[in-house]
Scaffold this motif. Structure first.
Motif, mmCIF file in Angstrom:
data_model
loop_
_atom_site.group_PDB
_atom_site.id
_atom_site.type_symbol
_atom_site.label_atom_id
_atom_site.label_comp_id
_atom_site.label_asym_id
_atom_site.label_seq_id
_atom_site.Cartn_x
_atom_site.Cartn_y
_atom_site.Cartn_z
ATOM 1 N N LEU A 33 81.223 52.962 2.207
ATOM 2 C CA LEU A 33 81.519 54.385 2.385
ATOM 3 C C LEU A 33 80.227 55.192 2.495
ATOM 4 O O LEU A 33 80.145 56.150 3.280
ATOM 5 C CB LEU A 33 82.383 54.902 1.234
ATOM 6 C CG LEU A 33 83.761 54.248 1.086
ATOM 7 C CD1 LEU A 33 84.542 54.903 -0.034
ATOM 8 C CD2 LEU A 33 84.545 54.288 2.388
ATOM 9 N N SER A 34 79.212 54.810 1.732
ATOM 10 C CA SER A 34 77.904 55.469 1.858
ATOM 11 C C SER A 34 77.312 55.210 3.242
ATOM 12 O O SER A 34 76.740 56.114 3.861
ATOM 13 C CB SER A 34 76.953 54.953 0.775
ATOM 14 O OG SER A 34 77.414 55.305 -0.510
ATOM 15 N N VAL A 42 91.071 56.387 3.584
ATOM 16 C CA VAL A 42 90.451 55.055 3.542
ATOM 17 C C VAL A 42 91.524 54.049 3.156
ATOM 18 O O VAL A 42 92.000 54.033 2.014
ATOM 19 C CB VAL A 42 89.297 55.017 2.527
ATOM 20 C CG1 VAL A 42 88.646 53.634 2.521
ATOM 21 C CG2 VAL A 42 88.265 56.101 2.836
ATOM 22 N N ARG A 86 79.162 57.459 5.751
ATOM 23 C CA ARG A 86 78.678 58.843 5.669
ATOM 24 C C ARG A 86 77.326 58.998 6.348
ATOM 25 O O ARG A 86 77.061 60.015 7.009
ATOM 26 C CB ARG A 86 78.571 59.269 4.205
ATOM 27 C CG ARG A 86 79.902 59.468 3.509
ATOM 28 C CD ARG A 86 79.681 60.054 2.123
ATOM 29 N NE ARG A 86 80.896 60.154 1.337
ATOM 30 C CZ ARG A 86 81.774 61.153 1.425
ATOM 31 N NH1 ARG A 86 81.556 62.141 2.286
ATOM 32 N NH2 ARG A 86 82.848 61.183 0.669
ATOM 33 N N PHE A 117 86.916 61.733 0.936
ATOM 34 C CA PHE A 117 87.443 60.397 1.218
ATOM 35 C C PHE A 117 88.615 60.149 0.266
ATOM 36 O O PHE A 117 88.434 60.095 -0.952
ATOM 37 C CB PHE A 117 86.364 59.334 1.028
ATOM 38 C CG PHE A 117 85.429 59.193 2.203
ATOM 39 C CD1 PHE A 117 84.997 60.314 2.907
ATOM 40 C CD2 PHE A 117 84.990 57.953 2.613
ATOM 41 C CE1 PHE A 117 84.141 60.198 3.988
ATOM 42 C CE2 PHE A 117 84.124 57.819 3.695
ATOM 43 C CZ PHE A 117 83.699 58.936 4.387
ATOM 44 N N TYR A 122 85.417 47.165 10.131
ATOM 45 C CA TYR A 122 86.139 48.418 9.922
ATOM 46 C C TYR A 122 86.466 49.066 11.255
ATOM 47 O O TYR A 122 85.851 48.785 12.285
ATOM 48 C CB TYR A 122 85.324 49.380 9.051
ATOM 49 C CG TYR A 122 84.071 49.925 9.712
ATOM 50 C CD1 TYR A 122 84.103 51.119 10.434
ATOM 51 C CD2 TYR A 122 82.856 49.243 9.635
ATOM 52 C CE1 TYR A 122 82.963 51.620 11.050
ATOM 53 C CE2 TYR A 122 81.716 49.734 10.247
ATOM 54 C CZ TYR A 122 81.770 50.913 10.951
ATOM 55 O OH TYR A 122 80.644 51.398 11.573
ATOM 56 N N GLU A 148 82.288 50.833 -1.905
ATOM 57 C CA GLU A 148 81.564 52.077 -2.157
ATOM 58 C C GLU A 148 80.282 52.127 -1.327
ATOM 59 O O GLU A 148 79.930 53.174 -0.772
ATOM 60 C CB GLU A 148 81.232 52.211 -3.641
ATOM 61 C CG GLU A 148 80.623 53.553 -4.005
ATOM 62 C CD GLU A 148 80.553 53.760 -5.499
ATOM 63 O OE1 GLU A 148 80.916 54.849 -5.966
ATOM 64 O OE2 GLU A 148 80.130 52.819 -6.200
#
Length: 249
Positions: free
Chosen positions: A87-88, A32, A91, A102, A17, A84
């Motif tokens: 993304l956690s 995103v 964060r 997001f 990423y 998902e």
């Protein structure tokens, strides 16, 4: 480029990423970007890197593409679960983003993944997910491939163009996701959706965009000039239309 190891169903997935505009003051959210099948995050950066400057950008290589290697057979819902978890991870490791919304942005196959993940806002770019009749030539190739398989003949030359140069796990993944009907997923999406489409798109025709926009409970539809990759030259227009819509004019 950064790499995160995401654990899912007993396997570790190295997800590549890039974060852009991380240090801007008071970002309006985190966009995103999820690319289409056979593509990668670099294409999305080329398209959107100079637009949406008041947002943080998160560009992701989906498993099996770009710098995100994959040897597992997956379905679209697996991709959503893996992203998902990423993304956690983001964060947790970037505390300045923890309170940010997001906003999922998905092109083609990435649009299906984005739809499953979107909570508040969703931007679709010629998304896959609506089944359309296959041309006679394609149907004939599928039938021939099935006959060859039944005879124990490996006929890789009959694979769809999007399935070329894939390892076996990704080829099986391609077969899992290519003919999914995502109508129910679009109906169940509660995010405010902005559906952008190329008028001359032959991969996902304009009628598919109209159908998706009608299925999404909250959506606005924007047909733009261009083909399946219309957004490569239309990022600024997409940004302008999105801002006008979210700001009420």
């Amino acid at each position: 480029m950064a790499l995160a190891r995401i654990h899912y169903q007993g396997s570790a997935f190295p997800i590549s990423y890039d974060l852009h505009n991380l240090s801007i003051p008071s970002p309006r959210g985190v966009l995103v970007f999820l690319h289409g099948w056979g593509s990668n995050k670099e294409l999305m950066k080329i398209a959107f890197g100079q637009s949406f400057r008041d947002y943080t950008h998160l560009y992701i290589d989906l498993p099996g593409f770009g710098a995100s290697a994959n040897e597992q057979i997956l379905h679209t819902h697996d991709y959503a679960q893996i992203i998902e978890s990423l993304l956690s991870y983001i964060r947790t490791h970037f505390s300045e983003l923890d309170s940010q919304e997001f906003i999922m942005v998905g092109h083609s196959f990435g649009g299906k993944v984005a739809t499953l993940l979107a909570k508040e806002q969703l931007i679709l770019l010629s998304s896959a997910g609506i089944l359309t009749p296959k041309p006679l030539k394609v149907r004939a190739k599928i039938l021939l491939a099935k006959l060859c398989k039944g005879l124990g003949i490996r006929a890789k030359f009959l694979r769809a163009q999007d399935a070329h140069n894939l390892n076996e796990a990704m080829y099986q993944t391609f077969k899992n996701v290519v003919d999914e009907d995502f109508s129910q997923s679009f109906k169940q999406c509660r995010a405010q959706a902005f559906v952008f489409w190329g008028k001359d798109d032959s991969a996902t025709p304009l009628s598919s965009g109209e159908m998706i926009a009608s299925l999404l409970p909250q959506s606005q539809f924007f047909p733009l000039e261009g083909d399946h990759y219309f957004f490569l030259k239309q990022a600024k227009l997409i940004e302008s239309l999105y801002h006008k819509s979210t700001q009420g004019g």
